[in-house]
Design a protein around this motif. Structure first.
Motif, PDB file in Angstrom:
ATOM      1  N   PRO A  25       1.137  -1.261   0.193  1.00  0.00           N
ATOM      2  CA  PRO A  25      -0.074   0.419  -0.080  1.00  0.00           C
ATOM      3  C   PRO A  25       1.021   0.878   0.098  1.00  0.00           C
ATOM      4  O   PRO A  25       0.256   2.479  -0.163  1.00  0.00           O
ATOM      5  N   GLU A  26       1.813   1.229   0.202  1.00  0.00           N
ATOM      6  CA  GLU A  26       2.441   1.983   0.546  1.00  0.00           C
ATOM      7  C   GLU A  26       3.444   2.932  -0.342  1.00  0.00           C
ATOM      8  O   GLU A  26       4.943   2.291  -0.899  1.00  0.00           O
ATOM      9  N   SER A  27       3.170   3.943  -1.709  1.00  0.00           N
ATOM     10  CA  SER A  27       3.877   4.663  -2.605  1.00  0.00           C
ATOM     11  C   SER A  27       4.965   4.618  -2.340  1.00  0.00           C
ATOM     12  O   SER A  27       5.349   5.590  -1.226  1.00  0.00           O
ATOM     13  N   GLY A  28       6.020   4.792  -3.156  1.00  0.00           N
ATOM     14  CA  GLY A  28       7.635   5.262  -2.525  1.00  0.00           C
ATOM     15  C   GLY A  28       8.288   3.808  -1.859  1.00  0.00           C
ATOM     16  O   GLY A  28       9.332   3.763  -1.025  1.00  0.00           O
ATOM     17  N   SER A  29       7.462   2.835  -1.101  1.00  0.00           N
ATOM     18  CA  SER A  29       8.345   1.622  -0.696  1.00  0.00           C
ATOM     19  C   SER A  29       9.055   0.820  -1.968  1.00  0.00           C
ATOM     20  O   SER A  29       8.759   0.665  -2.877  1.00  0.00           O
ATOM     21  N   LYS A  47       1.164   0.498  -9.732  1.00  0.00           N
ATOM     22  CA  LYS A  47       2.009   0.217 -10.563  1.00  0.00           C
ATOM     23  C   LYS A  47       3.187   0.312 -10.031  1.00  0.00           C
ATOM     24  O   LYS A  47       3.377   0.450  -8.195  1.00  0.00           O
ATOM     25  N   ILE A  48       3.890  -0.436 -10.053  1.00  0.00           N
ATOM     26  CA  ILE A  48       5.420  -0.996  -9.762  1.00  0.00           C
ATOM     27  C   ILE A  48       6.365  -0.775 -10.511  1.00  0.00           C
ATOM     28  O   ILE A  48       6.048  -0.358 -12.280  1.00  0.00           O
ATOM     29  N   THR A  49       7.624  -0.727 -10.070  1.00  0.00           N
ATOM     30  CA  THR A  49       8.524  -0.801 -10.945  1.00  0.00           C
ATOM     31  C   THR A  49      10.252  -1.774 -10.981  1.00  0.00           C
ATOM     32  O   THR A  49      10.220  -1.925  -9.742  1.00  0.00           O
ATOM     33  N   LEU A  50      10.901  -2.396 -11.746  1.00  0.00           N
ATOM     34  CA  LEU A  50      11.234  -3.617 -11.406  1.00  0.00           C
ATOM     35  C   LEU A  50      12.865  -3.053 -11.867  1.00  0.00           C
ATOM     36  O   LEU A  50      13.162  -2.691 -12.886  1.00  0.00           O
ATOM     37  N   THR A  51      13.814  -3.886 -11.162  1.00  0.00           N
ATOM     38  CA  THR A  51      15.375  -3.549 -11.999  1.00  0.00           C
ATOM     39  C   THR A  51      16.137  -4.803 -11.846  1.00  0.00           C
ATOM     40  O   THR A  51      15.886  -5.145 -10.997  1.00  0.00           O
ATOM     41  N   PHE A  52      15.837  -5.372 -12.881  1.00  0.00           N
ATOM     42  CA  PHE A  52      16.461  -6.470 -13.556  1.00  0.00           C
ATOM     43  C   PHE A  52      17.874  -6.950 -14.497  1.00  0.00           C
ATOM     44  O   PHE A  52      17.192  -5.924 -15.510  1.00  0.00           O
ATOM     45  N   CYS A  53      18.500  -7.799 -14.430  1.00  0.00           N
ATOM     46  CA  CYS A  53      19.249  -7.897 -15.471  1.00  0.00           C
ATOM     47  C   CYS A  53      19.589  -6.412 -16.581  1.00  0.00           C
ATOM     48  O   CYS A  53      20.668  -5.398 -15.274  1.00  0.00           O
ATOM     49  N   GLN A  54      19.701  -6.075 -17.973  1.00  0.00           N
ATOM     50  CA  GLN A  54      19.811  -5.147 -18.076  1.00  0.00           C
ATOM     51  C   GLN A  54      19.095  -3.872 -17.633  1.00  0.00           C
ATOM     52  O   GLN A  54      18.818  -2.978 -18.154  1.00  0.00           O
ATOM     53  N   TYR A  55      18.098  -4.331 -16.702  1.00  0.00           N
ATOM     54  CA  TYR A  55      16.344  -3.070 -17.297  1.00  0.00           C
ATOM     55  C   TYR A  55      16.476  -2.766 -15.796  1.00  0.00           C
ATOM     56  O   TYR A  55      17.028  -2.726 -15.189  1.00  0.00           O
TER      57      TYR A  55
END
Length: 299
Positions: A25-29, A47-55
């Motif tokens: 629930p916490e935006s920015g976490s 909405k979320i963002t993911l960082t993995f491999c070259q992304y």
């Protein structure tokens, strides 16, 4: 219902199921993920963002699904209050699987594809809603989740296009699914292709031939690429000392480490860390305040 499950001699308790219904629930976490199992990620809301491999900070929104391979680190950030579902997915087999894989291999070789998210179609959403319902009402035997994983495979087969299936399953499309799975499961524990071949019970010539057929490149080049992707991910985490990364990946000198980074990323380790080289490196291919590994069942 729960009493009946426990009294069943074949009951598998909830910790082994590999299904999680998560509300962030916490935006920015922030959160992180690292497991020895494959998982399907379904973003139902937010909405979320993911960082993995070259992304770096790849955006995922409500209504999208993605395949999380085993033995790979992910970190993420919640942009809008999110509802996620994670389902362990470790090998569903049907008689038609091998023939379908051959067809996807041919299309993958002829087209221009990349590993990517796809949409959660209505038929897929119904399965996820069933899983959430079972989970809420205490149905925690792993057999129902195995059945649903098989159902998901059939939904992918009948309601999704070949292009969608290739993007979704991109890292695992090879001539021999069992061989591909075995490589992905064990490569991180081996220093060389020879060690990996011996561990999997192959002679090195047979292993190289099978590997080239499944992955399209040599074992040495592929293992170098995987190591480069892992190193880049760690370089982006400024709290990890460079010396620790060098030690972990057995670089004996700083100059050797710099040469490796220039070859694979187009810059020195510090240039990568400080964002002075492109986020998408020549190789194709944050501090986490909420650790998803404490929520994810591992094993």
């Amino acid at each position: 219902c729960i009493t009946q499950q426990i009294s069943c001699p074949l009951f598998t308790p909830q910790w082994a199921v590999g299904f999680e219904d998560l509300y962030l629930p916490e935006s920015g976490s922030y959160f992180s993920h690292n497991t020895s199992d494959n998982y399907m990620l379904f973003v139902l809301d937010g909405k979320i963002t993911l960082t993995f491999c070259q992304y770096q900070n790849k955006l995922f929104e409500a209504g999208e699904m993605f395949f999380l391979p085993r033995n790979m680190d992910f970190s993420g950030k919640v942009l809008d209050s999110a509802h996620l579902v994670l389902l362990k997915y470790n090998g569903v087999k049907f008689p038609c699987l091998e023939e379908r894989i051959r067809r996807l291999i041919e299309k993958k070789a002829k087209g221009s594809y990349s590993w990517d998210k796809i949409q959660i179609k209505e038929e897929m959403r119904r399965i996820i809603e069933d899983l959430i319902h079972y989970h809420e009402y205490g149905l925690s035997c792993s057999h129902i989740y195995l059945i649903k994983a098989q159902e998901i495979y059939l939904i992918l087969k009948h309601f999704y296009t070949d292009d969608e299936r290739i993007r979704f399953n991109y890292p695992f499309i090879g001539y021999n699914p069992d061989f591909t799975e075995a490589v992905i499961t064990n490569y991180m524990h081996m220093r060389t292709a020879e060690e990996l071949a011996a561990y999997l019970g192959y002679g090195i010539k047979t292993f190289r031939k099978q590997f080239k057929a499944s992955f399209g490149i040599t074992p040495y080049k592929w293992m170098q690429q995987q190591m480069a992707l892992q190193i880049r991910s760690k370089l982006m985490k400024k709290e990890i000392p460079l010396k620790q990364i060098m030690f972990e990946y057995r670089f004996t000198t700083t100059s050797h480490f710099i040469i490796f980074c220039r070859k694979h990323f187009g810059g020195t380790p510090m240039e990568v860390r400080n964002g002075k080289v492109p986020e998408t490196p020549p190789l194709v291919g944050r501090n986490a305040s909420v650790d998803m590994t404490r929520i994810l069942p591992v094993g």
